[in-house]
Scaffold this motif. Structure first.
Motif, short mmCIF file in Angstrom:
data_model
loop_
_atom_site.label_atom_id
_atom_site.label_comp_id
_atom_site.label_asym_id
_atom_site.label_seq_id
_atom_site.Cartn_x
_atom_site.Cartn_y
_atom_site.Cartn_z
N GLU A 130 0.83 -1.21 0.00
CA GLU A 130 0.00 0.00 0.00
C GLU A 130 0.87 1.26 0.00
O GLU A 130 0.57 2.23 -0.71
N GLU A 131 1.94 1.26 0.78
CA GLU A 131 2.84 2.41 0.81
C GLU A 131 3.51 2.61 -0.55
O GLU A 131 3.70 3.74 -1.01
N LEU A 132 3.86 1.51 -1.20
CA LEU A 132 4.47 1.60 -2.53
C LEU A 132 3.49 2.21 -3.52
O LEU A 132 3.86 3.09 -4.31
N GLU A 133 2.24 1.75 -3.50
CA GLU A 133 1.25 2.27 -4.44
C GLU A 133 0.97 3.74 -4.18
O GLU A 133 0.79 4.53 -5.11
N ASP A 134 0.91 4.14 -2.90
CA ASP A 134 0.69 5.55 -2.57
C ASP A 134 1.84 6.40 -3.09
O ASP A 134 1.63 7.53 -3.57
N TYR A 135 3.04 5.88 -2.98
CA TYR A 135 4.24 6.60 -3.42
C TYR A 135 4.23 6.78 -4.94
O TYR A 135 4.49 7.88 -5.45
N ILE A 136 3.87 5.75 -5.65
CA ILE A 136 3.82 5.82 -7.11
C ILE A 136 2.71 6.76 -7.55
O ILE A 136 2.86 7.55 -8.50
N ARG A 137 1.58 6.72 -6.86
CA ARG A 137 0.50 7.64 -7.20
C ARG A 137 0.93 9.08 -6.95
O ARG A 137 0.56 9.99 -7.70
N GLU A 138 1.72 9.31 -5.92
CA GLU A 138 2.24 10.65 -5.66
C GLU A 138 3.09 11.13 -6.83
O GLU A 138 3.03 12.31 -7.23
N ILE A 139 3.88 10.24 -7.40
CA ILE A 139 4.69 10.57 -8.56
C ILE A 139 3.78 10.94 -9.74
O ILE A 139 4.02 11.93 -10.44
N LEU A 140 2.75 10.17 -9.95
CA LEU A 140 1.81 10.46 -11.04
C LEU A 140 1.12 11.80 -10.82
O LEU A 140 0.92 12.57 -11.77
N GLU A 141 0.75 12.08 -9.57
CA GLU A 141 0.11 13.36 -9.25
C GLU A 141 1.04 14.53 -9.57
O GLU A 141 0.60 15.58 -10.04
N GLN A 142 2.34 14.35 -9.28
CA GLN A 142 3.30 15.40 -9.54
C GLN A 142 3.49 15.63 -11.04
O GLN A 142 4.01 16.68 -11.44
N ASN A 143 3.09 14.67 -11.85
CA ASN A 143 3.28 14.77 -13.30
C ASN A 143 1.95 14.77 -14.05
O ASN A 143 1.90 14.40 -15.23
N ARG A 144 0.90 15.21 -13.39
CA ARG A 144 -0.41 15.23 -14.03
C ARG A 144 -0.42 16.22 -15.20
O ARG A 144 0.35 17.17 -15.26
#
Length: 375
Positions: free
Chosen positions: A89-103
């Motif tokens: 779950e922490e890994l997925e949250d981290y990757i989603r944060e990366i995607l959010e930063q590159n929206r």
């Protein structure tokens, strides 16, 4: 490579509160980021190396950590600290944060909704006359971001491209960004140029390869990197927190702590001057509503970092960690290159013992991380 990734996607977003009466406010990318929070915690091993008298940079009253060994009671059981494993779950949250930063933005042919980006032209009127700093053209506004005064963003919901809306609003009574406008009734004429929706990029091989400049060409390799980073970061935070919380310190170098704080303030003051405002106003532009509390937190963090350095150095001494001449030369060479200096130039203005102490801290941290126990 890790530093490059961090620079791209993990620079903490500022809580940037753009006031509607300052059209020349700089963008997020132009402003320094207030430090703080676990993900931006500086490493204690990033100890500044002071110059000797007459050097190119101002001398810092840095600590001679050798003097701290005798007065510090090191935490027990520092070898074998328990660290929780990173969860999926922490890994997925981290990757989603990366995607959010590159929206990305995709234009939509519909009315504005909360969360959209509206490109607008606006003019603010006070007593029927435009007021200074109250107008802009082609401004991208994220609806719901709280960037403008209350009622501005909400008043645009439902508007479509080409529409013009008239918003009758009041500046807050305690408006700190421009006290002259506090409590004033104003009217904003706002034209909608376009409506766009924020869309997250797909996690594909092409995306991660582009993001990492080809260092991680596949999604799986990128996931492996993220897991490695999160694991190292969790281990670092857990280990250093344990050290600081369980070591007894005395005689902290307050001069160094205060000098570091003043240096940080000078950094922000430099940017404030660049934008023609005082430091208090500039901190408000960064979203820091209570600057006194912010600087108090920064002072506490710097004091914590000083404790972390002392504890790491004490671990190095307790474990009998030593340096070879080759290790010292390699480390000093890397530091010199970071200053764009030759090794000879770098060593000419810096005392060897401080460089050695910094490297010993790194070696101590490596020892602690090599000996953690995952649970």
């Amino acid at each position: 490579m890790k530093k490059k990734i961090l620079a791209i996607v993990f620079c903490v977003s500022m809580f940037f509160l753009m006031c509607a009466c300052n059209a020349t406010t700089p963008t997020k990318s132009e402003l320094p980021t207030p430090q703080g929070g676990d993900k931006t915690r500086p490493r204690a091993t990033e100890t500044p190396i002071p110059t000797v008298e007459g050097g190119d940079t101002e001398e810092v009253p840095i600590t001679d950590y050798e003097e701290c060994v005798a007065t510090t009671k090191l935490a027990k059981d520092y070898a074998g600290i328990l660290v929780e494993k990173v969860t999926d779950e922490e890994l997925e949250d981290y990757i989603r944060e990366i995607l959010e930063q590159n929206r990305m933005l995709e234009e939509r042919d519909r009315a504005i909704q909360n969360g959209d980006n509206a490109n607008i032209d606006f003019t603010g009127y006070l007593d029927g006359e435009p007021f200074d700093g109250g107008a802009d053209t082609g401004f991208d506004l994220e609806i719901g971001s709280g960037s403008f005064i209350d009622g501005f963003e909400e008043g645009l919901i439902g508007a479509k491209k080409g529409e013009t809306r008239s918003l009758e609003l009041n500046f807050p009574e305690d408006y700190k960004r421009n006290p002259d406008m506090a409590g004033k009734a104003v009217v904003f004429e706002v034209k909608i140029n376009s409506v766009s929706e924020y869309v997250l990029p797909e996690l594909t091989d092409d995306f991660v390869s582009d993001l990492t400049y080809g260092d991680y060409p596949t999604v799986q390799e990128f996931r492996d990197y993220c897991m490695e980073y999160l694991t190292e970061e969790k281990q670092y935070l857990t280990v250093t927190d344990y050290l600081v919380e369980n070591t007894e310190f005395s005689n902290l170098n307050e001069a160094y702590i205060q000098a570091s704080l003043e240096s940080m303030k000078s950094y922000y003051e430099m940017y404030a001057v660049m934008y023609g405002v005082d430091l208090e106003t500039f901190m408000l532009m960064l979203g820091v509503e209570d600057s006194a509390a912010f600087w108090s937190e920064m002072e506490a963090e710097m004091r914590r970092l000083e404790k972390e350095r002392i504890a790491l150095y004490c671990v190095a001494k307790a474990e009998g960690i030593t340096l070879t001449e080759e290790e010292f030369t390699q480390y000093a060479t890397e530091l010199a290159e970071s200053y764009q200096m030759t090794l000879e130039e770098f060593l000419e203005d810096r005392e060897r013992k401080y460089i050695e102490q910094s490297l010993l801290m790194e070696r101590a941290l490596e020892f602690l991380l090599d000996n953690v126990i995952e649970k």
